[in-house]
Structure formats: structure tokens, C-alpha cells
Design an enzyme around this catalytic site. Structure first.
Site, PDB file in Angstrom:
ATOM      1  N   CYS A  63     -64.512  57.740  17.570  1.00 22.07           N
ATOM      2  CA  CYS A  63     -65.293  56.151  18.751  1.00 22.07           C
ATOM      3  C   CYS A  63     -65.505  56.474  20.379  1.00 22.07           C
ATOM      4  O   CYS A  63     -66.340  55.877  20.587  1.00 22.07           O
ATOM      5  CB  CYS A  63     -64.073  55.221  18.518  1.00 22.07           C
ATOM      6  SG  CYS A  63     -63.254  54.468  17.412  1.00 22.07           S
ATOM      7  N   HIS A  64     -65.114  58.311  19.979  1.00 24.83           N
ATOM      8  CA  HIS A  64     -65.231  58.309  21.679  1.00 24.83           C
ATOM      9  C   HIS A  64     -66.213  59.595  22.077  1.00 24.83           C
ATOM     10  O   HIS A  64     -67.216  59.609  23.318  1.00 24.83           O
ATOM     11  CB  HIS A  64     -64.495  59.243  22.562  1.00 24.83           C
ATOM     12  CG  HIS A  64     -63.346  57.971  22.742  1.00 24.83           C
ATOM     13  ND1 HIS A  64     -63.410  56.446  23.583  1.00 24.83           N
ATOM     14  CD2 HIS A  64     -61.671  57.219  21.892  1.00 24.83           C
ATOM     15  CE1 HIS A  64     -61.789  55.622  23.805  1.00 24.83           C
ATOM     16  NE2 HIS A  64     -61.223  56.302  22.555  1.00 24.83           N
ATOM     17  N   MET A 109     -58.400  49.768  18.623  1.00 30.90           N
ATOM     18  CA  MET A 109     -57.378  51.438  19.058  1.00 30.90           C
ATOM     19  C   MET A 109     -56.459  51.529  18.034  1.00 30.90           C
ATOM     20  O   MET A 109     -55.857  50.261  19.037  1.00 30.90           O
ATOM     21  CB  MET A 109     -57.889  51.681  20.564  1.00 30.90           C
ATOM     22  CG  MET A 109     -57.150  53.350  21.106  1.00 30.90           C
ATOM     23  SD  MET A 109     -57.184  53.814  22.230  1.00 30.90           S
ATOM     24  CE  MET A 109     -56.089  55.261  22.209  1.00 30.90           C
ATOM     25  N   HIS A 389     -66.904  45.133  11.721  1.00 32.52           N
ATOM     26  CA  HIS A 389     -66.776  46.753  11.086  1.00 32.52           C
ATOM     27  C   HIS A 389     -66.733  46.219   9.184  1.00 32.52           C
ATOM     28  O   HIS A 389     -65.288  45.445   8.714  1.00 32.52           O
ATOM     29  CB  HIS A 389     -65.416  47.158  11.511  1.00 32.52           C
ATOM     30  CG  HIS A 389     -65.614  48.497  10.888  1.00 32.52           C
ATOM     31  ND1 HIS A 389     -65.380  48.848   9.621  1.00 32.52           N
ATOM     32  CD2 HIS A 389     -65.885  49.495  11.589  1.00 32.52           C
ATOM     33  CE1 HIS A 389     -65.297  50.459   9.376  1.00 32.52           C
ATOM     34  NE2 HIS A 389     -65.462  50.474  10.773  1.00 32.52           N
TER      35      HIS A 389
END
Length: 553
Positions: A63-64, A109, A389
Site C-alpha cells: 500500500c505504501h 489499514m 476494491h
């Protein structure tokens, strides 16, 4: 895993250099550790840097970003990049970083407290305040150095040497164990549990359904042959340091010829021989972004990939750039790429019921992008909700029309997009909610023979929700049942898959003390069986051979 492999795998987070020191005129080699980066008193040992890099690579990079520049999640750099609304990690400090790591966020998250140890969380609060290390090259030469053929094509059976129903095999990812289990969907026997690489992300099947290909977060592709008495690994290769997607050629005349690989880092598209995994070509995906200042993006990772059944092309989604790349593989050494600008950050997606239109979530823009693949053009972009998603989405038909479905990470919303021609085409014609608050849904699932739509809540921070699955009636779209975690297993429910017949639904239970695979009767919604044992280790994605080969979802 040897030291050199780990060093490359984690982008040289730790390193050593060889220097010559003179003593009495003789040269003596000594290995000296490079000095680790400091940030206002933060100093990590080589072992701590390696451990932190492992944790980041496993739990955060998706994700990052591998280089911590941000993607679905914000950047995690010590100093905030110009124009970024997210503060630098040094500004957050240890206390601020700990709060986010332990508690997660409503945007999707997960909370890592209870999953990571307190010492691991403390280590990450320090690691994230240091500059990320540089990333070494990984091109065609490096790929060829990793290429291995364990069973040559000539030595493989020409037809199955058993009488099992390969169409109803399931490939099941044992994520944290770095393994793939192949289960007979008729008998529920585990036929093989194979070592396939670190944190396997997805499985895909060859156009014939014979081979299963896995790809993990170490960029390793593993090729499994189902014709042998027991499923067997016949070849492997690494395509990058980090990856999420592979797909095969499915157009008539190209069946089982080529495989495409999408690199996260380095960011590139690589093509391989689908029979041997020999590397053929590499195409960088770095380039200018689709919108705004259209800045150059080096870490332009390849997210989902699908294969067209109507043309010799793959659709590769370039995450950070917001570009949909249509890759023509008729000349695999020199693939022609058509780029279509859309929105950021492209992630998961799948086909509509006709197989002509591809729909993909741009989850940083809260949109679903629609691509007309045969004509290689953008149709539209649809606002759906916070961080859609869909996985590959789901296709149903009812009084509202033919509908493609997405769930959302960032809010409790399931959106239904009309795909057939007429009034309302390419608009959200219905929105519904699951019980409870917040998003966290990763997947939706149905089957052409089913009357049900299944939705998970895997990344919802509420334990009373992420341990359940909700089922809706596809005709009325009314909520029909919430399925609770059965006794004997615990954790989070994730990823649903049907058997070939469409009368059984399989669900994984992971991130708990006792993992398992739950099998439900799709008609009665009652639990039929739990598959568990020492070999069932944190199962995630499950892929039925027939459904995966024919893009049934």
C-alpha cells in the site's frame, strides 16, 4: 535464503563493503559494515535493518510502495514530499507512528497490534524515520540468472497420468508459509503443498488449464504441472524484487505460449515463454502520470493484469501513473503498448459479462475506470465510493440489467454498475450496505449458477465484522444472511471462490491462531466442511482451475 539474496530482495537495506587495509605492505581483505543512516539519534544495527526491511516488505510495501513514496496509502518518508498532505515520518515521531501501526485507520489499514509484537512495532517506528535505501537494477540478465527448468517440456506427460478432475482442482495460497496447496475439489484431498516463494499473492492458470502459475512478493514465478500424478513444480524464475501479478496468453492460436509478469520493483512488464518460463523481453513502465502536473513516475508499479479472449493482448494496470497499458504480445520480443490515461491509483479489476469491457478500480480517485479493449479506448470513469476494491469484481443479471459489482475499502458500500446498453449504462444504478459500520471489504463473489453474492470485510478494524461474511440475494439485492466464524477456527475471513459446478463456496480463515478453509453449500448457506491441519497455514486466495481459466466471476 542466502545473504546476497536477502540484500537484493530488500533493496540493499543492509550492506557490507570490502576494503583493503595495508599492514606491513601486505593487502588484507576485511569486511566492514557500512554505517547505518541516523535520524536524530536513531541508529539501527545491520540485523535490525534487515528485520525491519522484511517486515516492511511483507506488511507495508503493497500500500505504501516499495520505495515508501506512497500508493493506496500515504508516503512513509522522513520528510514530506512537496505538495503532500501527509506529514513526514519524523514529524509523526515514534508515538504518532505507533498509533497508526497499532490501531489502523478507517480507510482500510489493518490494526497490527496483536499481529506484530510490541518489539516489532517499536522497531518499525524507528525504521520508518530513516531514509529508504536505494534499489538495484533487475533486468533481463538478472532474470535469466534465476531461471530454472526442473522438468523439461519433452519429459512432461502429454496427457494427465491420473483420472482426477483437474477442472475442479483448487490452488490455495498459504501466504506466510510461502507455499501453494493444490486441493482436489471433488474429494477435498490435499494433493500437494509446494514451496513457491515469499508471500504468494495470486495464482493464474494456463489457457488449457494444465499449468498453475504463482507469483509472490519476492517476484518469483513458479510453474506447477497438474498432469503429473501429483502436482509438480516444473520451472521457476524471478521477474523482479517485488510483484503482484502474472497472466497468460489466451487468444486463439496463442494458448499456453506466453506469460506476462508485472513488476512492482523494478517497475516493468516482462514476457516469458509460458512452457519454460524463459525470459523474452522487459518493458519499463516508468513514465508521466495521467493527470495533474503529469510528473514523471519512476516507481510505476504494475497492479492487476487480465488477458483478452478476443485479441492477442494483455491489459496491464500501471498503478501510480493511472495508465491502462494494452500490451500486444503477437511479437513478444517487441511488444506494442497502447497507453490509455485514466485515474490513480489503478488496482484490481475484471471483465464485464461480454468480455469486451474491462473495469478497474482507481482507488485513490474513488472511481472505476471502464476500458473498451477491442477498440483500445477509455469509455468512462465512474465515481463509486471511497477506495473501491473489487478483486476481479462480480457479474450478475437482474431487473436492473447486467451489473458489475465492486466493494470498498474505505466505506461500507457495495456499488452496482450497469454494463448493458441502454439508459443508465456505465452508471451506478444501486448501492447497498452490509451490516455494521466501516468498510474493509476486499472481495465480492458470485457464480452464473448462483443466486447469491458473497462479500467479505477482511480489513475492517472491528473484530466482530472481519470474522464474518455477508450474503445477498442477487435478484433483490437484499441482505440474506451474515455468516459467523464457526467453532474450531479463528481469525479473519477472506477471499471467496466457487467450485466449477457453482454449488460450493470456499472461504479462507487467516491471521488467527487456527487457520482453515470453510466450504459452504451455496444453496442452503450451511457449512459443509472445514479443511484444516498443520499444512493449512494462513490461507488467503483460492483459485478454481476452471473458473480461473475461463474468467468466471
Amino acid at each position: 535464503m542466502n545473504t546476497k539474496f536477502k540484500t537484493n530482495l530488500h533493496y540493499m537495506a543492509v550492506a557490507s563493503i570490502v576494503v583493503l587495509s595495508s599492514c606491513g605492505g601486505s593487502g588484507e581483505e576485511k569486511k566492514v559494515e557500512t554505517e547505518q543512516p541516523k535520524t536524530e539519534g536513531i541508529l539501527l544495527t545491520t540485523a535490525e535493518m534487515e528485520k525491519a526491511s522484511n517486515i516492511y516488505f511483507d506488511k507495508c510495501a503493497g500500500c505504501h510502495g516499495s520505495a515508501r513514496k506512497g500508493a493506496t496509502g500515504p508516503h512513509l518518508l522522513p520528510e514530506a514530499p512537496e505538495g503532500s498532505p501527509a506529514p513526514g515520518t519524523k514529524t509523526l515521531g515514534e508515538a504518532g507512528l505507533r498509533a497508526f501501526i497499532e490501531n489502523g485507520t478507517p480507510g482500510g489499514m489493518p490494526e497490527w497490534k496483536g499481529i506484530m509484537t510490541d518489539d516489532e512495532i517499536t522497531l518499525m517506528t524507528k525504521f520508518l524515520q530513516l531514509d529508504p535505501p536505494a534499489i538495484p537494477a533487475f533486468g533481463l540478465e538478472e532474470m535469466k540468472a534465476t531461471w530454472k527448468v526442473f522438468v523439461p517440456v519433452a519429459d512432461r506427460p502429454a496427457k494427465p497420468v491420473h483420472k482426477r478432475n483437474i477442472d475442479n482442482y483448487f490452488g490455495v495460497i498459504m501466504r506466510d508459509a510461502g507455499k501453494v496447496a493444490v486441493i482436489d475439489g471433488d474429494t477435498k484431498e490435499a494433493l500437494a503443498v509446494l514451496p513457491t516463494g515469499f508471500a504468494v499473492h495470486i495464482l493464474r492458470t494456463s489457457a488449457s488449464g494444465r499449468y498453475i502459475y504463482s507469483v509472490g512478493r519476492d517476484g518469483r514465478i513458479t510453474m506447477i504441472d497438474t498432469y503429473s500424478e501429483k502436482p509438480t513444480i516444473v520451472a521457476e524464475v524471478r521477474g523482479a524484487y517485488d510483484a503482484r501479478s502474472v497472466e497468460v496468453s489466451k487468444f486463439k492460436g496463442y494458448e499456453d505460449k506466453y506469460l506476462v509478469f508485472g513488476g512492482y520493483n523494478p517497475a516493468h512488464i516482462a514476457i516469458f515463454d509460458a512452457q519454460t518460463l524463459e525470459p523474452i523481453s522487459v518493458t519499463s513502465t516508468s513514465g508521466n502520470a495521467c493527470d495533474g502536473e503529469k510528473e514523471f513516475v519512476e516507481e510505476a508499479r504494475v497492479a492487476s493484469i487480465v488477458a483478452s479472449h478476443t485479441d492477442p493482448v494483455w491489459i496491464c494496470n500501471i498503478k501510480e501513473r493511472g495508465m491502462v497499458d494494452i500490451v500486444d504480445y503477437s511479437d513478444p520480443k517487441n511488444p506494442k503498448v497502447t497507453e490509455i490515461a485514466s485515474a490513480r491509483f489503478l488496482h484490481d479489476g475484471g471483465w464485464d459479462a461480454t468480455g469486451k469491457y474491462f473495469l478497474v478500480a482507481a482507488n485513490a480517485s474513488n472511481k472505476v475506470v471502464v476500458i473498451d479493449v477491442p477498440n483500445k479506448k477509455l469509455v468512462t470513469m465512474i465515481e463509486t465510493g471511497i477506495k473501491p476494491h473489487p478483486g476481479r469484481g462480480a457479474n450478475i443479471k437482474n431487473k436492473l440489467g447486467s451489473l458489475w459489482i465492486t466493494s470498498h475499502l474505505g466505506e461500507n458500500k457495495i456499488s452496482f454498475i450497469k454494463t448493458n446498453p441502454g439508459e443508465g449504462q456505465w452508471t451506478v444504478v444501486k448501492e447497498i450496505q452490509a451490516p455494521g459500520n466501516g468498510g474493509g471489504a476486499l472481495f465480492v463473489k458470485t457464480h452464473p449458477k448462483s443466486k447469491h453474492l458473497w462479500v467479505d470485510r477482511t480489513l475492517n478494524p472491528d473484530a466482530s465484522l472481519h470474522s464474518k461474511i455477508d450474503v445477498f440475494n442477487v435478484e433483490t439485492l437484499e441482505h440474506k444472511k451474515t455468516i459467523d466464524m464457526p467453532e474450531g477456527v479463528d481469525g479473519r475471513m477472506v477471499h471467496m471462490e466457487y467450485n466449477k459446478a457453482g454449488d460450493e463456496l470456499w472461504v479462507s480463515v487467516f491471521m488467527g491462531k487456527t487457520s482453515g478453509i470453510l466450504i459452504y453449500n451455496d444453496k442452503t448457506l450451511e457449512l459443509k466442511q472445514i479443511i484444516k491441519g498443520d499444512w493449512v497455514q494462513n490461507p488467503t486466495g483460492k483459485f478454481n482451475i476452471y473458473n480461473t481459466t475461463h474468467d468466471i466471476y
